[in-house]
Design an enzyme around this catalytic site. Structure first.
Site, PDB file in Angstrom:
ATOM      1  N   GLY A 146       0.841  -1.183   0.000  1.00 44.55           N
ATOM      2  CA  GLY A 146       0.000   0.000   0.000  1.00 44.55           C
ATOM      3  C   GLY A 146       0.875   1.232   0.000  1.00 44.55           C
ATOM      4  O   GLY A 146       1.997   1.221  -0.520  1.00 44.55           O
ATOM      5  N   ILE A 148       2.443   2.703   2.488  1.00 44.93           N
ATOM      6  CA  ILE A 148       3.686   2.540   3.257  1.00 44.93           C
ATOM      7  C   ILE A 148       4.642   1.610   2.515  1.00 44.93           C
ATOM      8  O   ILE A 148       5.851   1.864   2.451  1.00 44.93           O
ATOM      9  CB  ILE A 148       3.401   2.022   4.675  1.00 44.93           C
ATOM     10  CG1 ILE A 148       2.552   3.031   5.453  1.00 44.93           C
ATOM     11  CG2 ILE A 148       4.716   1.766   5.423  1.00 44.93           C
ATOM     12  CD1 ILE A 148       2.171   2.588   6.851  1.00 44.93           C
ATOM     13  N   ARG A 169      -3.066  -7.823  -1.431  1.00 41.67           N
ATOM     14  CA  ARG A 169      -4.200  -8.740  -1.363  1.00 41.67           C
ATOM     15  C   ARG A 169      -4.627  -9.204  -2.751  1.00 41.67           C
ATOM     16  O   ARG A 169      -4.980 -10.362  -2.959  1.00 41.67           O
ATOM     17  CB  ARG A 169      -5.370  -8.061  -0.643  1.00 41.67           C
ATOM     18  CG  ARG A 169      -6.582  -8.958  -0.451  1.00 41.67           C
ATOM     19  CD  ARG A 169      -7.616  -8.288   0.427  1.00 41.67           C
ATOM     20  NE  ARG A 169      -8.039  -7.002  -0.126  1.00 41.67           N
ATOM     21  CZ  ARG A 169      -8.914  -6.202   0.463  1.00 41.67           C
ATOM     22  NH1 ARG A 169      -9.434  -6.543   1.634  1.00 41.67           N
ATOM     23  NH2 ARG A 169      -9.263  -5.053  -0.092  1.00 41.67           N
ATOM     24  N   ARG A 172      -2.345  -6.115  -9.255  1.00 45.12           N
ATOM     25  CA  ARG A 172      -2.569  -4.883 -10.008  1.00 45.12           C
ATOM     26  C   ARG A 172      -1.243  -4.483 -10.651  1.00 45.12           C
ATOM     27  O   ARG A 172      -0.220  -5.117 -10.411  1.00 45.12           O
ATOM     28  CB  ARG A 172      -3.101  -3.758  -9.119  1.00 45.12           C
ATOM     29  CG  ARG A 172      -2.146  -3.253  -8.057  1.00 45.12           C
ATOM     30  CD  ARG A 172      -2.807  -2.146  -7.247  1.00 45.12           C
ATOM     31  NE  ARG A 172      -1.870  -1.454  -6.361  1.00 45.12           N
ATOM     32  CZ  ARG A 172      -1.574  -1.830  -5.139  1.00 45.12           C
ATOM     33  NH1 ARG A 172      -2.132  -2.935  -4.630  1.00 45.12           N
ATOM     34  NH2 ARG A 172      -0.709  -1.131  -4.398  1.00 45.12           N
ATOM     35  N   ARG A 228       1.920  -5.698  12.039  1.00 45.07           N
ATOM     36  CA  ARG A 228       1.364  -5.970  13.359  1.00 45.07           C
ATOM     37  C   ARG A 228       1.909  -7.303  13.832  1.00 45.07           C
ATOM     38  O   ARG A 228       2.140  -8.214  13.031  1.00 45.07           O
ATOM     39  CB  ARG A 228      -0.171  -6.005  13.327  1.00 45.07           C
ATOM     40  CG  ARG A 228      -0.832  -4.656  13.116  1.00 45.07           C
ATOM     41  CD  ARG A 228      -0.650  -3.742  14.323  1.00 45.07           C
ATOM     42  NE  ARG A 228      -1.420  -2.508  14.213  1.00 45.07           N
ATOM     43  CZ  ARG A 228      -0.947  -1.366  13.735  1.00 45.07           C
ATOM     44  NH1 ARG A 228       0.309  -1.336  13.274  1.00 45.07           N
ATOM     45  NH2 ARG A 228      -1.684  -0.285  13.693  1.00 45.07           N
ATOM     46  N   ASP A 251       9.591  -4.748  14.618  1.00 51.78           N
ATOM     47  CA  ASP A 251       9.134  -3.566  15.350  1.00 51.78           C
ATOM     48  C   ASP A 251       7.860  -3.881  16.115  1.00 51.78           C
ATOM     49  O   ASP A 251       7.448  -3.104  16.974  1.00 51.78           O
ATOM     50  CB  ASP A 251       8.885  -2.401  14.387  1.00 51.78           C
ATOM     51  CG  ASP A 251       8.499  -1.133  15.124  1.00 51.78           C
ATOM     52  OD1 ASP A 251       9.202  -0.771  16.093  1.00 51.78           O
ATOM     53  OD2 ASP A 251       7.486  -0.501  14.754  1.00 51.78           O
ATOM     54  N   HIS A 275       7.857  -1.155  18.815  1.00 51.44           N
ATOM     55  CA  HIS A 275       6.727  -0.573  18.083  1.00 51.44           C
ATOM     56  C   HIS A 275       6.877   0.943  17.967  1.00 51.44           C
ATOM     57  O   HIS A 275       6.044   1.711  18.456  1.00 51.44           O
ATOM     58  CB  HIS A 275       5.395  -0.928  18.759  1.00 51.44           C
ATOM     59  CG  HIS A 275       4.232  -0.795  17.813  1.00 51.44           C
ATOM     60  ND1 HIS A 275       3.053  -1.492  17.983  1.00 51.44           N
ATOM     61  CD2 HIS A 275       4.043  -0.042  16.685  1.00 51.44           C
ATOM     62  CE1 HIS A 275       2.193  -1.167  17.019  1.00 51.44           C
ATOM     63  NE2 HIS A 275       2.783  -0.291  16.225  1.00 51.44           N
ATOM     64  N   GLY A 277       7.562   2.480  14.841  1.00 48.63           N
ATOM     65  CA  GLY A 277       7.516   2.864  13.434  1.00 48.63           C
ATOM     66  C   GLY A 277       6.803   4.177  13.198  1.00 48.63           C
ATOM     67  O   GLY A 277       7.183   4.948  12.313  1.00 48.63           O
TER      68      GLY A 277
END
Length: 316
Positions: A146, A148, A169, A172, A228, A251, A275, A277
């Site tokens: 995406g 990021i 996902r 493209r 995550r 992270d 965490h 970022g």
């Protein structure tokens, strides 16, 4: 418009807020700043536990917009069922790209070049020289392409990587080349020297990097998780790290925060950051710009940006 807007930043610290709404400051404190039933626009406190940010949701009877300041909305998902149909839920696209991409590159370079070992050597007064892997000429696989993921590629290009392979996902085409679907991962993983995870946490990505995924990574490959924690199966990762076959830079972890006694802290070949970022000096100005832009659109009855879902819709 006289409806309330709840902000996790003091309104007088946000320049350019449109006139009309009554601005209320709430950053997760025990007491609400006003009656939640009067809130029409809820900006979710940043970096607060899920149980904090969802607490007002059952009482937000007239809310029209829920705006996060995070890239993902996973912390909100347990409470979305309490919202009436038609509420627009927006993420913080445009806020975290720079900071998260910086950290992803930092973790890659630090891991490959052995920076943690240099730090340990400095603490002991030891000169630890020798050859280390370079990022140059490596193949990097970005899983979750995406905004990021695209920002991470921006920062990889000057380092003369051999190639960047993009996965999302669904397939493209971009100006840089194809984006492969997740179903292509089994064939792509064995070719990557570095695998970067930056997917949202959904039911389809929970445990994505499990035993089979990790087993398909080539010997000596580096796994970087800036997505995550639950995107990675911690038990499966520990097994691979203990074998010495791959390395990791994380992270985010599962569980998080990582308990002091957790074996991941001392696993070989792993670099862990807590965490971080998103929370940098780049966050606040971008978050304020997003809030002002979204509220200006809202007051002027213009379409909002970054709408991830609308409650009550078939795909919500």
């Amino acid at each position: 418009m006289t409806a309330d807007v709840w902000l996790p930043l003091p309104p007088d610290e946000i320049e350019g807020l449109p006139a009309g709404p009554e601005y209320r400051f709430w950053n997760g404190e025990k007491d609400f700043p006003a009656d939640p039933a009067d809130c029409s626009f809820y900006v979710v406190p940043y970096m607060k536990p899920a149980e904090v940010v969802v607490r007002p949701l059952p009482q937000l009877g007239s809310v029209q917009v829920v705006q996060t300041l995070s890239a993902g909305i996973d912390s909100l998902e347990p409470g979305l069922k309490h919202l009436r149909p038609g509420v627009q839920v927006c993420n913080a696209r445009g806020v975290h790209e720079a900071s998260t991409a910086e950290l992803a590159l930092t973790l890659i370079l630090a891991s490959l070049r052995g920076v943690p070992d240099f730090v340990r050597g400095q603490e002991l007064g030891e000169w630890r020289g020798g050859f280390r892997p370079a990022l140059a000429d490596k193949s990097v696989l970005i899983v979750g392409y995406g905004s990021i993921g695209s920002a991470i590629e921006d920062r990889l290009v000057p380092f003369e990587v051999a190639r960047v392979v993009r996965v999302a996902r669904s397939a493209r085409t971009t100006e840089r080349g194809p984006v492969h679907p997740l179903t292509d991962l089994p064939r792509l993983l064995p070719e990557a020297d570095v695998v970067v995870l930056i997917t949202p946490l959904t039911e389809s990505t929970r445990g994505l990097a499990g035993a089979d995924f990790l087993a398909r990574m080539k010997d000596g490959a580096l796994l970087v998780n800036v997505a995550r924690g639950p995107v990675v199966d911690t038990k499966a990762l520990l097994a691979e790290l203990e074998s010495g076959r791959i390395t990791a830079a994380l992270d985010v972890t599962d569980p998080e925060p990582l308990p002091r006694e957790h074996p991941l802290w001392k696993a070989p070949g792993v670099l862990i950051s807590p965490h971080v970022g998103g929370p940098t000096s780049a966050f606040l100005p971008r978050a304020k710009r997003l809030i002002v832009n979204q509220l200006t659109r809202f007051v002027n009855r213009e379409p909002l940006a970054n709408v991830i879902l609308t409650t009550g819709s078939p795909d919500a």
